[in-house]
Design a protein around this motif. Structure first.
Motif, PDB file in Angstrom:
ATOM      1  N   VAL A 152      28.814  -4.680 -36.957  1.00  0.00           N
ATOM      2  CA  VAL A 152      27.373  -4.528 -36.712  1.00  0.00           C
ATOM      3  C   VAL A 152      26.576  -4.306 -37.994  1.00  0.00           C
ATOM      4  CG1 VAL A 152      27.676  -3.617 -34.361  1.00  0.00           C
ATOM      5  CG2 VAL A 152      27.523  -2.017 -36.291  1.00  0.00           C
ATOM      6  N   SER A 153      25.344  -4.820 -37.962  1.00  0.00           N
ATOM      7  CA  SER A 153      24.345  -4.502 -38.989  1.00  0.00           C
ATOM      8  C   SER A 153      23.590  -3.255 -38.560  1.00  0.00           C
ATOM      9  CB  SER A 153      23.318  -5.633 -39.093  1.00  0.00           C
ATOM     10  OG  SER A 153      23.840  -6.749 -39.714  1.00  0.00           O
ATOM     11  N   ALA A 154      22.676  -2.820 -39.407  1.00  0.00           N
ATOM     12  CA  ALA A 154      21.774  -1.720 -39.041  1.00  0.00           C
ATOM     13  C   ALA A 154      20.666  -2.279 -38.145  1.00  0.00           C
ATOM     14  CB  ALA A 154      21.170  -1.134 -40.311  1.00  0.00           C
ATOM     15  N   PRO A 155      20.008  -1.432 -37.338  1.00  0.00           N
ATOM     16  CA  PRO A 155      18.923  -1.954 -36.491  1.00  0.00           C
ATOM     17  C   PRO A 155      17.838  -2.649 -37.325  1.00  0.00           C
ATOM     18  CG  PRO A 155      19.486   0.306 -35.871  1.00  0.00           C
ATOM     19  CD  PRO A 155      20.230   0.012 -37.134  1.00  0.00           C
TER      20      PRO A 155
ATOM     21  N   GLY B 125      22.844   3.137 -42.329  1.00  0.00           N
ATOM     22  CA  GLY B 125      22.183   2.276 -41.340  1.00  0.00           C
ATOM     23  C   GLY B 125      23.204   1.604 -40.446  1.00  0.00           C
ATOM     24  N   GLU B 126      24.244   1.024 -41.035  1.00  0.00           N
ATOM     25  CA  GLU B 126      25.254   0.352 -40.226  1.00  0.00           C
ATOM     26  C   GLU B 126      26.225   1.392 -39.625  1.00  0.00           C
ATOM     27  OE1 GLU B 126      23.395  -1.384 -42.911  1.00  0.00           O
ATOM     28  OE2 GLU B 126      24.091  -3.073 -41.754  1.00  0.00           O
ATOM     29  N   TYR B 127      26.454   2.486 -40.374  1.00  0.00           N
ATOM     30  CA  TYR B 127      27.408   3.507 -39.915  1.00  0.00           C
ATOM     31  C   TYR B 127      26.983   4.078 -38.551  1.00  0.00           C
ATOM     32  CZ  TYR B 127      29.694   8.128 -39.881  1.00  0.00           C
ATOM     33  OH  TYR B 127      30.404   9.249 -39.527  1.00  0.00           O
TER      34      TYR B 127
ATOM     35  N   ILE C 105      15.750  -0.678 -40.466  1.00  0.00           N
ATOM     36  CA  ILE C 105      16.293   0.633 -40.845  1.00  0.00           C
ATOM     37  C   ILE C 105      16.787   0.632 -42.299  1.00  0.00           C
ATOM     38  CG2 ILE C 105      18.237   2.225 -40.394  1.00  0.00           C
ATOM     39  CD1 ILE C 105      15.916   2.576 -38.419  1.00  0.00           C
ATOM     40  N   THR C 106      17.398  -0.453 -42.730  1.00  0.00           N
ATOM     41  CA  THR C 106      17.881  -0.499 -44.119  1.00  0.00           C
ATOM     42  C   THR C 106      16.726  -0.311 -45.108  1.00  0.00           C
ATOM     43  OG1 THR C 106      19.627  -1.988 -43.415  1.00  0.00           O
ATOM     44  CG2 THR C 106      19.218  -1.879 -45.776  1.00  0.00           C
ATOM     45  N   ASP C 107      15.583  -0.932 -44.825  1.00  0.00           N
ATOM     46  CA  ASP C 107      14.430  -0.770 -45.725  1.00  0.00           C
ATOM     47  C   ASP C 107      13.950   0.684 -45.718  1.00  0.00           C
ATOM     48  OD1 ASP C 107      14.506  -3.462 -46.302  1.00  0.00           O
ATOM     49  OD2 ASP C 107      13.044  -4.005 -44.782  1.00  0.00           O
TER      50      ASP C 107
ATOM     51  N   GLY D 220      29.083  -3.108 -40.846  1.00  0.00           N
ATOM     52  CA  GLY D 220      29.127  -4.104 -41.917  1.00  0.00           C
ATOM     53  C   GLY D 220      28.494  -3.576 -43.186  1.00  0.00           C
ATOM     54  N   PHE D 221      28.448  -4.422 -44.221  1.00  0.00           N
ATOM     55  CA  PHE D 221      27.608  -4.213 -45.404  1.00  0.00           C
ATOM     56  C   PHE D 221      28.189  -3.288 -46.478  1.00  0.00           C
ATOM     57  CE2 PHE D 221      23.162  -2.482 -46.818  1.00  0.00           C
ATOM     58  CZ  PHE D 221      23.038  -3.432 -47.799  1.00  0.00           C
ATOM     59  N   TYR D 222      29.152  -2.424 -46.128  1.00  0.00           N
ATOM     60  CA  TYR D 222      29.646  -1.512 -47.169  1.00  0.00           C
ATOM     61  C   TYR D 222      31.154  -1.376 -47.153  1.00  0.00           C
ATOM     62  CZ  TYR D 222      30.223   2.381 -43.787  1.00  0.00           C
ATOM     63  OH  TYR D 222      30.621   3.188 -42.753  1.00  0.00           O
TER      64      TYR D 222
ATOM     65  N   SER E  55      25.560  -7.310 -51.290  1.00  0.00           N
ATOM     66  CA  SER E  55      24.121  -7.501 -51.433  1.00  0.00           C
ATOM     67  C   SER E  55      23.499  -7.595 -50.030  1.00  0.00           C
ATOM     68  CB  SER E  55      23.812  -8.731 -52.280  1.00  0.00           C
ATOM     69  OG  SER E  55      24.462  -9.841 -51.751  1.00  0.00           O
ATOM     70  N   ARG E  56      22.174  -7.599 -49.965  1.00  0.00           N
ATOM     71  CA  ARG E  56      21.474  -7.551 -48.677  1.00  0.00           C
ATOM     72  C   ARG E  56      21.991  -8.628 -47.716  1.00  0.00           C
ATOM     73  NH1 ARG E  56      16.665  -4.504 -48.107  1.00  0.00           N
ATOM     74  NH2 ARG E  56      17.193  -4.779 -45.909  1.00  0.00           N
ATOM     75  N   GLY E  57      22.104  -8.281 -46.476  1.00  0.00           N
ATOM     76  CA  GLY E  57      22.614  -9.223 -45.469  1.00  0.00           C
ATOM     77  C   GLY E  57      24.134  -9.318 -45.466  1.00  0.00           C
ATOM     78  N   GLY E  58      24.786  -8.389 -46.179  1.00  0.00           N
ATOM     79  CA  GLY E  58      26.222  -8.512 -46.425  1.00  0.00           C
ATOM     80  C   GLY E  58      27.157  -8.247 -45.256  1.00  0.00           C
ATOM     81  N   SER E  59      26.622  -7.838 -44.100  1.00  0.00           N
ATOM     82  CA  SER E  59      27.516  -7.644 -42.944  1.00  0.00           C
ATOM     83  C   SER E  59      28.194  -8.957 -42.557  1.00  0.00           C
ATOM     84  CB  SER E  59      26.750  -7.109 -41.744  1.00  0.00           C
ATOM     85  OG  SER E  59      26.079  -5.941 -42.088  1.00  0.00           O
ATOM     86  N   ASP E  60      27.524 -10.066 -42.835  1.00  0.00           N
ATOM     87  CA  ASP E  60      28.144 -11.378 -42.588  1.00  0.00           C
ATOM     88  C   ASP E  60      29.460 -11.489 -43.367  1.00  0.00           C
ATOM     89  OD1 ASP E  60      25.972 -12.249 -41.109  1.00  0.00           O
ATOM     90  OD2 ASP E  60      25.031 -13.298 -42.781  1.00  0.00           O
TER      91      ASP E  60
HETATM   92  N1  ASP Z   1      21.391  -3.985 -43.094  1.00  0.00           N
HETATM   93  C1  ASP Z   1      21.612  -4.712 -44.299  1.00  0.00           C
HETATM   94  C2  ASP Z   1      20.379  -5.508 -44.668  1.00  0.00           C
HETATM   95  O1  ASP Z   1      19.346  -5.386 -44.027  1.00  0.00           O
HETATM   96  C3  ASP Z   1      22.851  -5.536 -44.279  1.00  0.00           C
HETATM   97  C4  ASP Z   1      22.982  -6.510 -43.141  1.00  0.00           C
HETATM   98  O2  ASP Z   1      22.169  -6.521 -42.225  1.00  0.00           O
HETATM   99  O3  ASP Z   1      23.907  -7.312 -43.178  1.00  0.00           O
HETATM  100  O4  ASP Z   1      20.399  -6.215 -45.632  1.00  0.00           O
END
Ligand code: ASP
Length: 434
Positions: free
Chosen positions: A35-38, A114-116, A48-50, A168-170, A182-187
Motif C-alpha cells: 500500500v501507498s499512503a492515503p 504515511g505508508e506504515y 498524506i505524504t505531502d 510501500g516506499f521505504y 523516490s516519490r511514487g516508489g511503492s510501485d
Molecule cells: N506516498 C509516496 C508518494 O506520494 C509513495 C507512493 O505513493 O508510492 O510519493
C-alpha cells in the motif's frame, strides 16, 4: 499467487478501503498487498505524504507542527473508525510525537509513516499479517537496493505467512535507519516482491484504467493500450506517459512476470498488460507521447578537426555540468545536442563559457522552441514504410519537422517540431494510426 499494489488515490478514505477489500476478496490469489499512503480525496485535498514532508519542515524550522500533523492523524482515525477497526493508533501517534518534539526523527522516517499507518489499517481490515518494509527492503548507503538480501528476506517472511500487507516506499539502510525510494516508489517495492516470490501476476491498482494510446488531455476519447512491452513502456514513460514510477520494471527485467495496470474504481475494465513478450503481433503503433520545451544547441567545428574528438570534448562539458542530453543529430561539420530547457536552468552560461574554451568549436547556435513526439510500437520493425507514412502526415498538415531520430531496434520514431504544433500533431497521428 499475485502481488497487488494499491496507490494513494485507491486508499484515500474508508470508501476506497472497501473497494480494495472487494477486489482482494474476488480472487484468492491476491495474497500479497502493498500500500501507498492515503492520497487526495478530491482535487483540492492533500496527500498524506505531502503533509508529512510539511510536518518535517515545521520540526526542522522549530515551528509548531501540531496543526498540520493533526490533519494526518485525523485521516487515519477517520478510516479506522468508519471501518470499526481495532487498531491502537493513538499510542503510536503519541510515541511518534514525542520523538518529533525532541527532534529525534529523520525526514525519511517521518515521511515513511504515511505508508506504515495505512498498511497497519489495511492488514487489520483484510485480516492479513502486517510486515514492516524495514524488515524486508534493504538499501545500501549509496541508495541502491541490496537485491540479494531483499529477495531472501521477502522469501523468508512469505514462508512464515502467506497473506501479508506491506507498506510501500521505504526500507532501511545497513544501520537500520529508514530510507525512501523516490516519490511514487511503492510501485518499486511491489516489483521487488513480485520478483522475489516469482508471482504469476503483479497487479498495480490505480485511478486510471491503464495507459492510454495518447494523453487523454490532448486526444479526446483516447483509447487504453491493451498490451505493452517493458521496452515500449520505458520509451512511453520517459517521454511523458506517467502512470508508474519509472523504475517499476527494473526489478522485473529478465523475468516473465506480467504487470497489469488496473483501476480500483472500475475493476471491470481490462486495463493494460505490461510484459516482456506481448501476444499481439499486429498493432503497429502502441502509443504516441511526447514533451514540449526542448532546445537544440548546434556546434559548428572547423573543417580540419576530427569530429569525434570535438564531440567528445563538448559532451564532457555536458557531463561535467550534469546536463542530460536527449539526442545528438549530426552532419559533417556540425552536430546538435538536444536538451530539456528546464534541466539547463542556470547552467547555460557556464556551459557556453566552457564551450568557448574548445578551440575547434567555431560557433554555437541555439534553437529554442522544440517539442519532441515519440511514436512507439514494437511491431513497427516488421513492416517497411511506417516511418515514411508517419513523416508524410506532418507534410500533409504543413507541420515543419526540425529533427528525426529512430532507435536501432525501431521501437520508436522521434520527431522534433515547434512547441505550437505539439497538440495538433499528436491528434493527427492518433487519427491516422491508432
Ligand atoms: N506516498 C509516496 C508518494 O506520494 C509513495 C507512493 O505513493 O508510492 O510519493
Amino acid at each position: 499467487m499475485k502481488v497487488c499494489k494499491f496507490g494513494g488515490s485507491s486508499l484515500s478514505c474508508s470508501l476506497q478501503f472497501e473497494k480494495v477489500k472487494n477486489i482482494i476478496q474476488k480472487d484468492n490469489q491476491r495474497n500479497v498487498v502493498i500500500v501507498s499512503a492515503p492520497g487526495k480525496r478530491s482535487s483540492d485535498d492533500n496527500k498524506i505524504t505531502d503533509l508529512l514532508y510539511l510536518t518535517y519542515f515545521h520540526i526542522k524550522y522549530k515551528v509548531d507542527f501540531a496543526r498540520v500533523f493533526d490533519l494526518v492523524k485525523e485521516r487515519y482515525l477517520e478510516i479506522r473508525d468508519n471501518l470499526h477497526l481495532n487498531v491502537d493508533l493513538e499510542s503510536e501517534f503519541a510515541s511518534l510525537e514525542e520523538r518529533m518534539r525532541s527532534n529525534k526523527i529523520s525526514e525519511e522516517e517521518l515521511v515513511s509513516r504515511g505508508e506504515y499507518f495505512n498498511a497497519k489499517l489495511m492488514a487489520a481490515y483484510l485480516g492479513y499479517a502486517f510486515v514492516d518494509a524495514k524488515d524486508v527492503i534493504f538499501f545500501n548507503f549509496d541508495g541502491r537496493v541490496n537485491v540479494e538480501k531483499t529477495e531472501s528476506s521477502i522469501k523468508a517472511i512469505y514462508a512464515l505467512n502467506n497473506k501479508i500487507v506491506i507498506p510501500g516506499f521505504y526500507g532501511c539502510y545497513p544501520d537500520g535507519s529508514i530510507s525512501l525510494f523516490s516519490r511514487g516508489g511503492s510501485d518499486v517495492t511491489a516489483s521487488y516482491f513480485a520478483k522475489a516470490l516469482d508471482v504469476t501476476m503483479y497487479e498495480n491498482w490505480t485511478d486510471v484504467s491503464g495507459f492510454f494510446k495518447a494523453d487523454p488531455k490532448i486526444v479526446k476519447n483516447a483509447q487504453p493500450i491493451k498490451e505493452v512491452s517493458y521496452d515500449e513502456l520505458r520509451e512511453l514513460s520517459y517521454m511523458g506517459a506517467s502512470v508508474l514510477h519509472e523504475e517499476t520494471i527494473i526489478p522485473l527485467l529478465g523475468s516473465d512476470i506480467p504487470l497489469m495496470v488496473l483501476n480500483t474504481n472500475h475493476p471491470e475494465e481490462s486495463g493494460t498488460m505490461i510484459s516482456s513478450e506481448c501476444q499481439d503481433k499486429d498493432t503497429l503503433i502502441t502509443g504516441i507521447t511526447g514533451k514540449k520545451g526542448f532546445i537544440s544547441l548546434t556546434f559548428v567545428k572547423s573543417r580540419t578537426s576530427d569530429k569525434l574528438k570535438v564531440m567528445l570534448q563538448v559532451l564532457k562539458v555536458f557531463d561535467h555540468l550534469q546536463i542530460s542530453v536527449e539526442h545528438i543529430p549530426s552532419s559533417i561539420d556540425s552536430f546538435s545536442v538536444i536538451i530539456e530547457k528546464d534541466k539547463m536552468e542556470h547552467k547555460y552560461f557556464d556551459l557556453i563559457a566552457e564551450i568557448k574554451k574548445i578551440d575547434d568549436v567555431l560557433s554555437v547556435k541555439e534553437y529554442d522552441d522544440i517539442a519532441l513526439i515519440a511514436v512507439v510500437g514494437r511491431n513497427m520493425v516488421t513492416k517497411p514504410g511506417i516511418s515514411g507514412k508517419i513523416l508524410s502526415v506532418f507534410g500533409q498538415e504543413k507541420v515543419n519537422i526540425k529533427l528525426i531520430d529512430q532507435s536501432r531496434e525501431e521501437i520508436n520514431i522521434i520527431v522534433g517540431i515547434g512547441n505550437d504544433d505539439f497538440e495538433r500533431s499528436i491528434n493527427m497521428l492518433y487519427q491516422q494510426f491508432c
